[in-house]
Design a protein around this motif. Structure first.
Motif, PDB file in Angstrom:
ATOM      1  N   SER A 224     -26.916  36.393  37.415  1.00  0.00           N
ATOM      2  CA  SER A 224     -27.373  37.446  35.802  1.00  0.00           C
ATOM      3  C   SER A 224     -28.949  37.405  36.613  1.00  0.00           C
TER       4      SER A 224
ATOM      5  N   THR B  52     -31.248  48.335  30.787  1.00  0.00           N
ATOM      6  CA  THR B  52     -29.881  49.856  31.030  1.00  0.00           C
ATOM      7  C   THR B  52     -30.154  50.759  32.364  1.00  0.00           C
TER       8      THR B  52
ATOM      9  N   ALA C 211     -28.524  48.837  35.018  1.00  0.00           N
ATOM     10  CA  ALA C 211     -26.474  48.077  34.374  1.00  0.00           C
ATOM     11  C   ALA C 211     -26.214  49.986  35.109  1.00  0.00           C
TER      12      ALA C 211
ATOM     13  N   THR D  51     -26.248  48.892  39.251  1.00  0.00           N
ATOM     14  CA  THR D  51     -25.543  48.211  39.342  1.00  0.00           C
ATOM     15  C   THR D  51     -23.768  48.357  38.982  1.00  0.00           C
ATOM     16  N   GLU D  52     -22.935  47.259  39.193  1.00  0.00           N
ATOM     17  CA  GLU D  52     -21.580  47.064  38.534  1.00  0.00           C
ATOM     18  C   GLU D  52     -21.056  45.560  38.473  1.00  0.00           C
TER      19      GLU D  52
ATOM     20  N   LEU E 181     -27.185  41.380  33.334  1.00  0.00           N
ATOM     21  CA  LEU E 181     -28.661  41.959  32.453  1.00  0.00           C
ATOM     22  C   LEU E 181     -29.122  40.963  31.382  1.00  0.00           C
TER      23      LEU E 181
ATOM     24  N   LEU F 154     -25.999  48.406  25.112  1.00  0.00           N
ATOM     25  CA  LEU F 154     -26.373  47.650  27.061  1.00  0.00           C
ATOM     26  C   LEU F 154     -24.612  46.911  26.676  1.00  0.00           C
ATOM     27  N   ASP F 155     -24.183  45.980  26.409  1.00  0.00           N
ATOM     28  CA  ASP F 155     -22.452  45.590  26.973  1.00  0.00           C
ATOM     29  C   ASP F 155     -21.528  46.912  26.854  1.00  0.00           C
TER      30      ASP F 155
ATOM     31  N   SER G 206     -23.190  48.744  30.193  1.00  0.00           N
ATOM     32  CA  SER G 206     -23.177  47.845  31.491  1.00  0.00           C
ATOM     33  C   SER G 206     -21.109  47.257  31.747  1.00  0.00           C
TER      34      SER G 206
ATOM     35  N   ARG H  59     -22.405  43.643  30.554  1.00  0.00           N
ATOM     36  CA  ARG H  59     -22.465  41.673  30.773  1.00  0.00           C
ATOM     37  C   ARG H  59     -23.934  41.730  30.325  1.00  0.00           C
ATOM     38  N   ALA H  60     -24.022  42.035  29.442  1.00  0.00           N
ATOM     39  CA  ALA H  60     -25.426  41.927  28.769  1.00  0.00           C
ATOM     40  C   ALA H  60     -25.489  40.406  27.613  1.00  0.00           C
TER      41      ALA H  60
END
Length: 438
Positions: A53, A81, A84, A87-88, A92, A113-114, A117, A120-121
């Motif tokens: 992360s 954001t 996000a 990246t993959e 975050l 955000l989750d 992404s 990935r939040a």
């Protein structure tokens, strides 16, 4: 501990470096602190190295003394954001205070955000110490330490209920029957408490992780009790192996008492060179760029005692007991113990804090830094580390290119991701909705 344990690494993003004077060093460009592409490149580099992360700290205050802290930095969720979409796989994690926000808005923001992404939040939960921030929100002074944690407890109950208010499968999108969602799987939470009254449900469906990864960084007695109940990862600061082992064992024990596990990641500032002498030269160059008067002013605010007229080459004056501190109690104790244990003068103390604000500063070759990480990891003081490069981007490049290969040869760190979500990176389960369980 399992023999096949692997380190977890989080990259702590901080402008152009964690050293207080990084912005003045010729190997950095301070204008990059306001350049989104700078942060995107750092996140991409950490992702290419399979870091779990990236992490953004935050504070809702600024000093007006013309120092580096006056320069604004991006609000964490806005910046994350932007990261996000660049990246993959990398997680975050952003900091938001329970002291100056409302749980409904926060739950919506992190669920968004989750979704954006792909799971990935992460939320770094802080309660905000000090009066300066409170004075930006209509208060003369901050709430008492105990009250801040009481508010945080209620805040977490509300936020998790909101994330759970949409069960998995509640979103139907059945165009034939005209059924957008299953009303039996969308729930009002009807929370009424001392600090919040929230009806619910949340206005966004359940996110890929269910809840964002919950992170916490307080090390006071209240902070550890809160982390044991809520946190899934803890960013912490200990100076010695013995202190790290004691904190690790205590927090693991408290979390187990709640039927939980938690990942513990101390912060470390790796000051690297091809030789130890080269690393120490970089450390000395940075320390020589510290503005002592401003550093003393900042330290005065942290300790709650005015040190501006105290001689730089004398030890600290007597400090108040920690029970009298309404700010960050664990940081107060860390600084006090560091000054007393190493018998530091005020000048030496601000120099030590300038490098990592109380986190470990490890100065040496890649092998020496790797040895330090391995020792803490294998001897019960860490599950991984919050990496805090003293200068950016060079400090990250040096760590990735020279330290990680050593740790991989020792079988301590992966070469690629095994999962896609932040919870999968940390080996943590996806929580079920409390309403579905009911």
């Amino acid at each position: 501990m399992p023999e096949n344990r692997q380190l977890h690494f989080n990259l702590f993003l901080m402008g152009v470096g964690h050293h207080e004077a990084a912005w003045r060093h010729p190997r950095t460009d301070p204008a990059q602190a306001a350049d989104i592409t700078h942060f995107q490149r750092l996140a991409q580099a950490a992702e290419a190295a399979a870091f779990d992360s990236v992490f953004l700290a935050d504070g809702v205050e600024a000093r007006s003394d013309g120092g580096w802290g006056l320069i604004s930095h991006f609000e964490p969720l806005t910046l994350l954001t932007a990261l996000a979409v660049a990246t993959e796989r990398i997680g975050l994690i952003g900091t938001v205070s329970t002291g100056f926000t409302e749980p409904y808005n926060l739950a919506r923001q992190f669920a968004s955000l989750d979704h954006i992404s792909g799971g990935r939040a992460g939320w770094n939960i802080v309660t905000s110490a000090g009066d300066r921030a409170a004075q930006n929100f209509g208060r003369d002074a901050n709430q008492a330490h105990a009250v801040r944690y009481q508010r945080a407890e209620e805040y977490l109950r509300v936020a998790t209920a909101l994330w759970d208010s949409w069960e998995d499968g509640a979103l139907l999108l059945d165009r034939t029957d005209g059924a957008f969602a299953d009303p039996d799987r969308v729930h009002e939470i009807h929370h009424t408490g001392e600090h919040f009254r929230v009806r619910g449900p949340l206005n966004i469906p359940r996110s890929p992780q269910g809840h964002p990864l919950l992170v916490q960084a307080g090390s006071s007695t209240s902070g550890k009790a809160f982390a044991a109940r809520w946190a899934e990862a803890v960013f912490t600061a200990q100076q010695t192996l013995a202190e790290g082992q004691a904190f690790y064992a205590d927090l693991k024990r408290q979390a187990a008492g709640h039927g939980r596990d938690v990942r513990i990641l101390p912060g470390v500032v790796p000051v690297l060179g091809s030789t130890e002498s080269e690393a120490r030269t970089l450390d000395r160059e940075l320390d020589e760029l510290i503005n002592p008067s401003r550093a003393v002013s900042v330290l005065s605010g942290v300790l709650g005692i005015d040190l501006t007229d105290h001689p730089l080459d004398r030890p600290l004056p007597p400090l108040p007991p920690v029970t009298a501190i309404n700010g960050a109690k664990s940081r107060f104790e860390l600084i006090r113990d560091l000054a007393e244990r190493d018998r530091l003068t005020l000048r030496q103390l601000v120099g030590r804090l300038g490098g990592g604000r109380g986190h470990q500063v490890v100065i040496g070759t890649p092998e020496q830094v790797a040895d330090h990480i391995e020792t803490w990891f294998t001897q019960g003081a860490a599950d991984g580390f919050n990496i805090m490069p003293p200068i950016l981007p060079d400090g990250l490049t040096d760590f990735v290119d020279h330290v990680l290969p050593i740790l991989r040869r020792r079988g301590l760190f992966r070469t690629d991701y095994a999962g896609r979500t932040l919870r999968e990176h940390y080996g943590l389960p996806r929580p079920a909705s409390q309403f579905a369980a009911a």
